[in-house]
Design a protein around this motif. Structure first.
Motif: not given
Lengths: 284, 359
Positions: A229-238
């Protein structure tokens, strides 16, 4: 004076950042694909126990009998009824088609009724299925109508326990697929999972942190995250082989495809709504 | 006209930047505040204001509610359409420069394309890429139309198995020799050894890129074609990709992302049911529709970024400075009503049209 303005702005930002993290840390949404397990292996506690199945008008996935067994309510969206009628007999070990057809009766058939065959409609109507003709409404897709009526039908205290499984939403005509994915965004407060032979997809709303429990006997290892839908400026995963750490994601730049699940639990936290996908193993 | 979809509030330039630019900064076209919040039932959401001169930072909505109405999604700054202001003149009265027009046509799907088109000096040079999915029914037609043919790894298996099936009654090896790729490229983890050997013996170039795990097989193929374009120059290049849609969803998304990453090249993804290509926001688009091979169902998809203003002509339900976004309005199940469809948008859009059964 820009200097003073930027200082007070920074201070506010830091304060609100801490407040936001505190609030957000309480909103965790747990996900599990236990509906893909054979029913006898159903774990005692799953995030959602109330499964509704929606069948769209595409080839049934190989594991359809398994989904049917888990669901409390089965809805065919228009031509989805044709698929159950003609393709289910090929998936079971029943002696003849009639036995299978009598065993797999949807509770509701809903949509604009322009794809369902007359003999199929007649058969299920005689067997007690509710035929819900929504042909007057040409504004929304069949899937949208089904999800909308599921939501109306579900009492509020049961909504958090509800999970809608949809087959036939992916592949086929591209604008249909795009419209179906939009349904995930429009009904972002509901758990809706699209399933195909190859994979499943679901929306991870940005309003929550997400904990995805991986059933490695039925799914994985390939997975991905997409800011559709829209860009992400901050995504964190484990829990992934190539984890993201406050990473930016956007179409035209980096999106997470062909990632690998490296743990029994994957966590995702993002400032944008993301689509999660994981491949399915060869289930029958 | 009020719209049934939820409108979005675009983030205003942050106050610090406003002071730098001066208060005479002109508002961009169609920049209207929303009155409806985007996220239901949620009072706090992040607004991301990406700033050209400082690092991007987050400004939670609660702060902005004081000065703006409605909640706002995070969005990076939209680049201007105009490249530079005209010399002299009042800065606040800059007229946007007209966009160049890009024309699109699916004539490659015609059984016999118009002779004058093929002979023209600026004739389109086609390249075809086969990915690892079942061949569509018109694969042979596109193969003969193309000047350069590339298989992406397991796509070679599909070509090997699928072409004889599309030509039943003919000798399979003869069919395979007739439809042989110029190159097979990728990380070579899907291609069967006998398939690799067969095409290698026929002279296909095998390019092993298994060392590069950062890009998809399609990305590698597109890079290869741009470095070795079939025609005199890249300007008239059109790449047709088979097997990019359907299958594993992360593969499909990766393939669509390639359209965005190579937005200056015409790339069309085709399946049995439909075709899709990117309409970059840098151009007005003229899509020539041949109803004998495609249509009538079509759509415009704001993939990856909402569009605050899109305008079309030639569709049954045209857009008129309409906002589109996931969660709101997405143009699907539209109908092509004219031989020519025009699209202009402030955001990159994916155009899709259905293919007729006999194509």
């Amino acid at each position: 004076m820009p200097g003073i303005l930027s200082k007070s702005l920074t201070y506010h930002i830091q304060e609100l950042k801490m407040l936001w993290r505190t609030i957000r840390s309480m909103d965790v949404m747990v996900h599990s694909s236990s509906f893909l397990l054979p029913k006898i292996h159903q774990p005692a506690k799953t995030p959602a126990n109330n499964y509704t199945l929606v069948v769209l008008n595409q080839h049934l996935p190989r594991f359809m009998p398994r989904l049917w067994a888990h669901a409390k309510l089965r809805i065919c969206a228009d031509g989805g009824a044709n698929r159950i009628f003609y393709e289910m007999p090929q998936m079971t070990n029943d002696q003849d088609c009639e036995t299978t057809r009598n065993r797999y009766i949807p509770e509701i058939i809903e949509g604009d009724m322009d794809s369902i065959r007359p003999e199929v409609k007649r058969f299920y109507s005689n067997q007690g299925s509710t035929i819900s003709d929504k042909s007057h409404n040409q504004e929304t897709t069949d899937l949208h109508k089904c999800i909308s009526s599921i939501r109306h039908r579900t009492p509020s205290h049961e909504k958090s326990d509800l999970c809608v499984l949809v087959t036939g939403a992916l592949g086929g005509r591209f604008d249909h697929e795009a419209a179906n994915i939009n349904v995930l965004y429009v009904f972002s407060d509901m758990r809706i999972i699209f399933l195909s032979d190859d994979c499943l997809i679901q929306l991870l709303p940005k309003t929550h942190q997400h904990e995805i429990n991986i059933e490695s006997s039925v799914e994985g290892p390939h997975c991905g995250l997409f800011p559709i839908g829209a860009p992400s400026t901050s995504t964190t995963t484990t829990g992934l082989k190539w984890n993201l750490s406050e990473a930016k994601m956007r179409f035209g730049s980096m999106i997470s495809t062909s990632n690998i699940v490296d743990s029994e639990k994957v966590t995702v936290q993002s400032d944008a709504d993301l689509l999660w996908t994981i491949s399915l193993r060869n289930l029958t | 006209m009020p719209l049934p979809c939820r409108q979005q509030l675009r983030p205003g330039p942050n106050r610090q930047r406003l002071r730098q630019l001066g208060s005479t900064k002109k508002r961009k076209k169609g920049y209207a505040p929303s009155t409806r919040p985007l996220v239901k039932g949620s009072n706090l959401c992040f607004l991301f204001v990406k700033h050209k001169y400082t690092n991007s930072f987050r400004v939670p909505c609660s702060l902005l509610i004081i000065s703006y109405s409605g909640s706002a999604p995070h969005r990076p700054r939209r680049p201007r359409h105009a490249t530079s202001p005209p010399p002299g003149g009042d800065q606040s009265a800059i007229a946007p420069m007209p966009l160049p027009t890009m024309t699109h046509s699916s004539s490659f799907l015609l059984p016999s394309p118009p002779a004058e088109a093929a002979a023209a000096a600026d004739a389109v040079a086609y390249a075809v890429i086969v990915l690892n999915q079942r061949l569509p029914r018109f694969a042979s037609l596109l193969w003969t139309r193309a000047q350069l043919r590339v298989c992406a790894d397991g796509g070679a298996n599909r070509l090997f198995d699928g072409m004889p099936e599309l030509h039943p009654g003919e000798d399979p090896d003869e069919v395979r020799a007739r439809y042989k790729p110029d190159a097979i490229k990728g990380d070579m983890d899907s291609i069967r050894p006998e398939v690799k050997e067969f095409y290698s013996n026929l002279g296909a170039k095998i390019v092993d890129e298994s060392h590069d795990q950062d890009t998809t097989d399609l990305h590698k193929c597109i890079s290869f074609i741009t470095r070795n374009p079939p025609g005199p120059d890249k300007a008239n290049l059109c790449i047709l990709v088979l097997g990019a849609l359907g299958g594993r969803f992360d593969h499909e998304m990766g393939n669509i992302n390639v359209l965005y990453r190579f937005s200056n090249i015409k790339i069309i993804l085709l399946s049995d049911e439909s075709l899709i290509f990117l309409l970059p926001k840098t151009h007005n688009h003229e899509i020539l529709v041949d109803q004998s091979i495609e249509g009538p169902h079509c759509g415009l998809i704001p993939m990856g970024m909402p569009s605050s203003s899109s305008t079309t002509t030639g569709l049954r339900w045209n857009l008129d400075n309409t906002s589109m976004s996931y969660g709101g309005l997405v143009s699907t199940s539209n109908i092509v009503d004219d031989k020519k469809v025009m699209v202009t948008s402030d955001s990159d859009l994916i155009w899709t049209i259905s293919l007729r059964n006999h194509t």
